[in-house]
Design an enzyme around this catalytic site. Structure first.
Site, PDB file in Angstrom:
ATOM      1  N   GLU A  45     -87.995 -85.093 -15.299  1.00  0.00           N
ATOM      2  CA  GLU A  45     -87.500 -83.798 -14.423  1.00  0.00           C
ATOM      3  C   GLU A  45     -86.481 -83.308 -14.900  1.00  0.00           C
ATOM      4  O   GLU A  45     -86.551 -82.025 -14.829  1.00  0.00           O
ATOM      5  CB  GLU A  45     -87.029 -84.489 -12.830  1.00  0.00           C
ATOM      6  CG  GLU A  45     -88.390 -85.136 -12.211  1.00  0.00           C
ATOM      7  CD  GLU A  45     -89.226 -83.904 -11.704  1.00  0.00           C
ATOM      8  OE1 GLU A  45     -88.857 -82.879 -11.672  1.00  0.00           O
ATOM      9  OE2 GLU A  45     -90.416 -84.461 -11.543  1.00  0.00           O
ATOM     10  N   THR A  46     -85.314 -83.757 -15.319  1.00  0.00           N
ATOM     11  CA  THR A  46     -84.363 -83.130 -15.523  1.00  0.00           C
ATOM     12  C   THR A  46     -83.600 -83.278 -17.184  1.00  0.00           C
ATOM     13  O   THR A  46     -82.331 -82.984 -17.159  1.00  0.00           O
ATOM     14  CB  THR A  46     -83.158 -83.170 -14.445  1.00  0.00           C
ATOM     15  OG1 THR A  46     -82.682 -84.382 -14.389  1.00  0.00           O
ATOM     16  CG2 THR A  46     -83.630 -82.477 -13.383  1.00  0.00           C
TER      17      THR A  46
END
Length: 328
Positions: A121-122
């Protein structure tokens, strides 16, 4: 509130019709939003204040129109499964090992899956997004008809989240779709699945790795993840005929493994499998051929985080890389 910039530059009657349609769409969206928020207890002045500074962002529409999930697997995979992400994941795991172990035990989700999701995700908080969350949700709710109802609901959830968690939406940054924090939670997921895992009295998914770890684990738990159950197996063809079962299109699992296996197809790696287990069939486009896989309930749970089987496969493969590297 004005229509999307650029429509009035089109010639004659076409421009007028498009402008009218856009204005009607915006009025409908606004009425729907006001009705929903009023039912949640917000006054008209609170709703007006929340929307007052929201801005249309054309880059949001551009981004959602060309998602990475639309690319074939052989182009999608290299973006997410990299040595840099693996090394960052191992470092994150070491730095937060006790918290990850606690979340894994409490929610019944393998530690490598928790770490993999935050990495996909990040990149472990390195890329949480530079879009205004409110502007992104406003743009998609008011100017993107294909999914306007979903994003209007999320915009409303953001106002509720602002109230509950004392967030400053004027500075809140996230993805083009309005997801935020280490785990890129949409506002509704933040509200319903976020947990205060560091015990400071707040659900801080943007600044607290512990809260993010606990929340990702809770999200998987609440959607039915079963630790130790299989995720996905690659299929092997014994002939030229493709599988007869239908490819998965996002629906709840209606097939069983027995519906997919047979007819010239079996598991690429020989192993025991309960053929009554609910399953899906999905395809991965390699550069020169297609691979067929069967996914199970745990694979379906990953797709509750992101509906694309490509995303789920990347997360699963990355989790396996993390597990083996961490064991060493």
């Amino acid at each position: 509130m004005s229509f999307a910039p650029g429509l009035a530059l089109l010639p004659g009657l076409l421009a007028a019709n498009l402008v009218l349609a856009a204005e009607t769409q915006i009025d409908t969206a606004r009425d729907s939003f006001i009705s929903r928020q009023s039912a949640l207890g917000f006054s008209q002045s609170q709703i007006d204040a929340f929307l007052a500074d929201a801005q249309y962002n054309p880059k949001v529409i551009e981004a959602i129109s060309r998602p990475w999930e639309a690319k074939p697997w052989h182009l999608y995979r290299p973006r997410f499964l990299t040595e840099a992400r693996l090394n960052a994941g191992l470092e994150f795991w070491r730095a937060h090992e006790s918290t990850i172990d606690k979340a894994s035990a409490q929610f019944g989700v393998e530690p490598q899956m928790i770490v993999a999701i935050i990495g996909i995700e990040t990149h472990y908080g390195q890329t949480m997004g530079n879009f205004s969350v409110r502007d992104a949700l406003y743009t998609l709710g008011f100017y993107y008809p294909p999914r306007a109802s979903f994003f209007l609901k999320e915009l409303g959830e953001l106002q509720k989240l602002e109230q509950e968690e004392k967030l400053d939406v004027s500075t809140l940054k996230g993805s083009y779709a309005g997801a935020m924090g280490f785990g890129q939670f949409m506002p509704s997921s933040y509200r319903y699945y976020g947990v205060d895992f560091d015990g400071d009295g707040r659900k801080d998914l943007l600044g607290s790795p512990a809260d993010a770890i606990g929340s990702v684990a809770n999200y998987f738990h609440q959607h039915g993840w079963k630790a130790g159950d299989p995720v996905a197996f690659r299929l092997e063809s014994y002939g030229e005929t493709p599988p007869t079962a239908s490819l998965w299109k996002g629906e709840p699992l209606t097939l069983k493994a027995s519906d997919i296996l047979g007819g010239g197809f079996g598991l690429a790696d020989k192993r025991d499998l309960d053929i009554a287990r609910p399953a899906m069939l999905f395809k991965l486009e390699q550069e020169t051929h297609n691979e067929y896989w069967t996914g199970f309930k745990n694979f379906f749970v990953i797709t509750r985080y992101n509906r694309s089987p490509l995303y789920a496969m990347a997360a699963y493969e990355f989790s396996e890389q993390l597990k083996h590297a961490h064991a060493k």
